[in-house]
Scaffold this motif. Structure first.
Motif, PDB file in Angstrom:
ATOM      1  N   ALA A   1      22.188  10.774   2.385  1.00  0.00           N
ATOM      2  CA  ALA A   1      20.907  10.238   1.942  1.00  0.00           C
ATOM      3  C   ALA A   1      21.104   9.098   0.944  1.00  0.00           C
ATOM      4  O   ALA A   1      20.438   8.047   1.031  1.00  0.00           O
ATOM      5  CB  ALA A   1      20.065  11.358   1.318  1.00  0.00           C
ATOM      6  N   LYS A   2      22.011   9.291   0.016  1.00  0.00           N
ATOM      7  CA  LYS A   2      22.269   8.260  -0.997  1.00  0.00           C
ATOM      8  C   LYS A   2      22.747   6.966  -0.350  1.00  0.00           C
ATOM      9  O   LYS A   2      22.328   5.861  -0.741  1.00  0.00           O
ATOM     10  CB  LYS A   2      23.314   8.770  -1.991  1.00  0.00           C
ATOM     11  N   LYS A   3      23.597   7.087   0.658  1.00  0.00           N
ATOM     12  CA  LYS A   3      24.116   5.915   1.370  1.00  0.00           C
ATOM     13  C   LYS A   3      22.987   5.145   2.049  1.00  0.00           C
ATOM     14  O   LYS A   3      23.053   3.917   2.202  1.00  0.00           O
ATOM     15  CB  LYS A   3      25.153   6.369   2.397  1.00  0.00           C
ATOM     16  N   ALA A   4      21.928   5.850   2.449  1.00  0.00           N
ATOM     17  CA  ALA A   4      20.796   5.223   3.131  1.00  0.00           C
ATOM     18  C   ALA A   4      19.715   4.767   2.153  1.00  0.00           C
ATOM     19  O   ALA A   4      18.641   4.317   2.574  1.00  0.00           O
ATOM     20  CB  ALA A   4      20.205   6.196   4.148  1.00  0.00           C
ATOM     21  N   GLY A   5      19.962   4.913   0.848  1.00  0.00           N
ATOM     22  CA  GLY A   5      18.972   4.516  -0.147  1.00  0.00           C
ATOM     23  C   GLY A   5      17.890   5.549  -0.370  1.00  0.00           C
ATOM     24  O   GLY A   5      16.839   5.261  -0.951  1.00  0.00           O
ATOM     25  N   ALA A   6      18.147   6.767   0.084  1.00  0.00           N
ATOM     26  CA  ALA A   6      17.194   7.866  -0.075  1.00  0.00           C
ATOM     27  C   ALA A   6      17.778   8.898  -1.041  1.00  0.00           C
ATOM     28  O   ALA A   6      18.847   8.709  -1.604  1.00  0.00           O
ATOM     29  CB  ALA A   6      16.897   8.501   1.282  1.00  0.00           C
ATOM     30  N   ALA A   7      17.072   9.999  -1.232  1.00  0.00           N
ATOM     31  CA  ALA A   7      17.543  11.071  -2.105  1.00  0.00           C
ATOM     32  C   ALA A   7      17.344  12.414  -1.416  1.00  0.00           C
ATOM     33  O   ALA A   7      16.486  12.559  -0.527  1.00  0.00           O
ATOM     34  CB  ALA A   7      16.787  11.049  -3.426  1.00  0.00           C
ATOM     35  N   SER A   8      18.141  13.388  -1.824  1.00  0.00           N
ATOM     36  CA  SER A   8      18.100  14.701  -1.183  1.00  0.00           C
ATOM     37  C   SER A   8      18.170  15.796  -2.226  1.00  0.00           C
ATOM     38  O   SER A   8      18.872  15.682  -3.229  1.00  0.00           O
ATOM     39  CB  SER A   8      19.281  14.829  -0.208  1.00  0.00           C
ATOM     40  N   LEU A   9      17.433  16.879  -1.992  1.00  0.00           N
ATOM     41  CA  LEU A   9      17.466  18.064  -2.848  1.00  0.00           C
ATOM     42  C   LEU A   9      17.644  19.310  -1.999  1.00  0.00           C
ATOM     43  O   LEU A   9      17.208  19.365  -0.848  1.00  0.00           O
ATOM     44  CB  LEU A   9      16.143  18.225  -3.606  1.00  0.00           C
ATOM     45  N   GLU A  10      18.273  20.314  -2.585  1.00  0.00           N
ATOM     46  CA  GLU A  10      18.238  21.658  -2.006  1.00  0.00           C
ATOM     47  C   GLU A  10      16.978  22.345  -2.512  1.00  0.00           C
ATOM     48  O   GLU A  10      16.697  22.315  -3.712  1.00  0.00           O
ATOM     49  CB  GLU A  10      19.428  22.491  -2.482  1.00  0.00           C
ATOM     50  N   GLY A  11      16.253  22.978  -1.602  1.00  0.00           N
ATOM     51  CA  GLY A  11      15.105  23.798  -1.986  1.00  0.00           C
ATOM     52  C   GLY A  11      15.291  25.165  -1.360  1.00  0.00           C
ATOM     53  O   GLY A  11      14.530  25.555  -0.474  1.00  0.00           O
ATOM     54  N   CYS A  12      16.312  25.880  -1.821  1.00  0.00           N
ATOM     55  CA  CYS A  12      16.680  27.158  -1.192  1.00  0.00           C
ATOM     56  C   CYS A  12      15.624  28.225  -1.473  1.00  0.00           C
ATOM     57  O   CYS A  12      15.235  28.442  -2.618  1.00  0.00           O
ATOM     58  CB  CYS A  12      18.045  27.609  -1.699  1.00  0.00           C
ATOM     59  N   MET A  13      15.172  28.888  -0.425  1.00  0.00           N
ATOM     60  CA  MET A  13      14.058  29.830  -0.528  1.00  0.00           C
ATOM     61  C   MET A  13      14.545  31.270  -0.620  1.00  0.00           C
ATOM     62  O   MET A  13      15.509  31.656   0.021  1.00  0.00           O
ATOM     63  CB  MET A  13      13.154  29.695   0.695  1.00  0.00           C
ATOM     64  N   ALA A  14      13.820  32.062  -1.423  1.00  0.00           N
ATOM     65  CA  ALA A  14      14.096  33.505  -1.501  1.00  0.00           C
ATOM     66  C   ALA A  14      12.780  34.253  -1.340  1.00  0.00           C
ATOM     67  O   ALA A  14      12.415  35.073  -2.168  1.00  0.00           O
ATOM     68  CB  ALA A  14      14.771  33.851  -2.822  1.00  0.00           C
ATOM     69  N   SER A  15      12.060  33.950  -0.282  1.00  0.00           N
ATOM     70  CA  SER A  15      10.761  34.566  -0.027  1.00  0.00           C
ATOM     71  C   SER A  15      10.538  34.612   1.479  1.00  0.00           C
ATOM     72  O   SER A  15      11.426  34.260   2.254  1.00  0.00           O
ATOM     73  CB  SER A  15       9.642  33.780  -0.709  1.00  0.00           C
ATOM     74  N   SER A  16       9.333  35.012   1.870  1.00  0.00           N
ATOM     75  CA  SER A  16       9.057  35.141   3.297  1.00  0.00           C
ATOM     76  C   SER A  16       7.762  34.421   3.659  1.00  0.00           C
ATOM     77  O   SER A  16       7.241  33.603   2.889  1.00  0.00           O
ATOM     78  CB  SER A  16       8.996  36.620   3.684  1.00  0.00           C
ATOM     79  N   ILE A  17       7.247  34.734   4.831  1.00  0.00           N
ATOM     80  CA  ILE A  17       6.143  34.001   5.441  1.00  0.00           C
ATOM     81  C   ILE A  17       4.882  34.022   4.574  1.00  0.00           C
ATOM     82  O   ILE A  17       4.237  32.992   4.363  1.00  0.00           O
ATOM     83  CB  ILE A  17       5.829  34.588   6.830  1.00  0.00           C
ATOM     84  N   THR A  18       4.528  35.192   4.072  1.00  0.00           N
ATOM     85  CA  THR A  18       3.321  35.332   3.272  1.00  0.00           C
ATOM     86  C   THR A  18       3.369  34.441   2.045  1.00  0.00           C
ATOM     87  O   THR A  18       2.394  33.767   1.696  1.00  0.00           O
ATOM     88  CB  THR A  18       3.130  36.798   2.847  1.00  0.00           C
ATOM     89  N   GLN A  19       4.515  34.432   1.377  1.00  0.00           N
ATOM     90  CA  GLN A  19       4.659  33.621   0.170  1.00  0.00           C
ATOM     91  C   GLN A  19       4.607  32.115   0.494  1.00  0.00           C
ATOM     92  O   GLN A  19       4.074  31.330  -0.287  1.00  0.00           O
ATOM     93  CB  GLN A  19       5.971  33.965  -0.542  1.00  0.00           C
ATOM     94  N   ALA A  20       5.151  31.742   1.653  1.00  0.00           N
ATOM     95  CA  ALA A  20       5.073  30.345   2.074  1.00  0.00           C
ATOM     96  C   ALA A  20       3.617  29.918   2.239  1.00  0.00           C
ATOM     97  O   ALA A  20       3.219  28.825   1.835  1.00  0.00           O
ATOM     98  CB  ALA A  20       5.833  30.147   3.382  1.00  0.00           C
ATOM     99  N   ARG A  21       2.815  30.797   2.802  1.00  0.00           N
ATOM    100  CA  ARG A  21       1.403  30.474   3.043  1.00  0.00           C
ATOM    101  C   ARG A  21       0.597  30.443   1.758  1.00  0.00           C
ATOM    102  O   ARG A  21      -0.332  29.662   1.590  1.00  0.00           O
ATOM    103  CB  ARG A  21       0.798  31.508   4.016  1.00  0.00           C
TER     104      ARG A  21
END
Length: 374
Positions: free
Chosen positions: A173-193
């Motif tokens: 991403a950095k090479k392309a002029g963009a940025a990247s993050l990890e957004g690691c999840m510890a939940s399930s479908i209900t919490q996403a909604r």
């Protein structure tokens, strides 16, 4: 590209070896379990109907346009949540075109079969894919990838993948002029909604601060979000979270399975577990399902095997022996081999209770050897 369970939910009636009979629990225990499960997995059967208290007022229009790559159970419900609170969902992409088209119609987004188009239409792109191979592919495919015209974009990658893949994604991403993050999840479908996901964030802190307003709306105004550190660190923590969760789940399945074989009343056993050192969160979320053989999929056995495998690899790199994690990995891998990989992780109880699991086919009888004529 679905990071949830399989595209076809587990349907117990279709499995002759999995009866649906529910065993009644002792009233006090049932009330305790239900109350706790309401917090952990509120209305698991109908996540789309849930609305967070954060969304009681009319949403304001938010400036960032959001794109999604991977709209399975988690990605789709995250998109719905952000739409509810005022964000424009500009584009959605999934290898299952029908899933993307259905969600796009619901949210007023564009369903596209081009990854570059998602980037073109969006300021922040959230990816929720299946594994390391899929993650690298969406950023490097020569004919079509997310980094085409990606300057100034931010990618938030939520799939459970190896730390090294997150590090590689950030470099690309950095090479392309963009940025990247990890957004690691510890939940399930209900919490996403509902906007009550637990997110572990990895990457440059300045990038995190830039997209924090978006992520806050997925994490109860940021109460359920922790910045871990540089790229790869959040994935390491997520691997440890799932390693311990899977060990706890396997241990509970063995305890209940052995209790069943001993003739112990299982509701009473669960009550004792809940009041002693045997208590755990998986007792609340999975215990009753193990008793009732209700393994509707919210976090699949196949994903449990994958995640335990990631933790084992990390341990190997550190020359550390983790026998419980190895045993748990073996059990979930066995489920996959038996065709049970799309059951919920609670389905590991099918390996620990006597009389459960797929019926073994009788060994074919060997034909007697025929004597050769002289």
């Amino acid at each position: 590209m679905n990071s949830g369970c399989g595209s076809t939910p587990y349907d117990p009636p279709a499995c002759a070896w999995l009866p649906r009979a529910r065993r009644p629990l002792e009233p006090g225990l049932r009330a305790r379990v239900r109350a706790l499960r309401h917090v952990a997995l509120a209305s698991r059967r109908a996540p789309r109907l849930l609305v967070s208290s954060l969304n009681k007022h009319s949403p304001q229009s938010m400036p960032e346009k959001i794109g999604f790559v991977g709209v399975g159970r988690m990605g789709a419900n995250m998109a719905r949540r952000l739409k509810d609170v005022g964000y424009t969902i500009a584009a959605v992409y999934d290898v299952r075109a029908a899933a993307a088209q259905e969600l796009a119609k619901e949210l007023g987004a564009e369903a596209t079969d081009k990854l570059a188009r998602v980037t073109e239409l969006s300021d922040v792109i959230i990816t929720v894919v299946t594994d390391d191979k899929a993650q690298i592919a969406i950023f490097t495919n020569k004919k079509d990838n997310l980094l085409m015209g990606a300057k100034g974009r931010v990618f938030v990658n939520c799939a459970t993948i190896s730390p090294q893949t997150h590090i590689e994604t950030e470099k690309l991403a950095k090479k392309a002029g963009a940025a990247s993050l990890e957004g690691c999840m510890a939940s399930s479908i209900t919490q996403a909604r509902n906007g009550t996901l637990y997110l572990m964030i990895g990457g440059h802190e300045a990038v995190y601060e830039k997209v924090k307003p978006v992520l806050n709306k997925l994490t109860d105004d940021g109460k359920l979000m922790t910045y871990i550190g540089k790229a790869g660190k959040a994935a390491q923590v997520k691997a440890l979270v799932n390693m311990v969760m899977n060990i706890n789940t396997a241990g509970l399945a063995e305890g209940l399975g052995l209790g069943s074989s001993l003739g112990v009343d299982l509701p009473i056993l669960m009550k004792v577990f809940s009041q002693t050192g045997a208590n755990s969160r998986v007792l609340v979320t999975d215990g009753e399902d193990m008793l009732n053989r209700d393994h509707s999929c919210f976090f699949s056995a196949a994903h449990a095997a994958k995640d335990s495998g990631i933790a084992l690899k990390l341990a190997k790199e550190q020359n550390l022996n983790v026998p419980l994690a190895a045993a748990t990995f073996a059990q979930y891998t066995k489920m996959v081999k038996l065709g049970l990989g799309e059951l919920d992780k609670s389905g590991i109880a099918e390996l620990t209770f006597k009389g459960r699991g797929p019926k073994k086919k009788p060994a074919a009888k060997k034909k007697p050897a025929t004597k050769k004529k002289k």
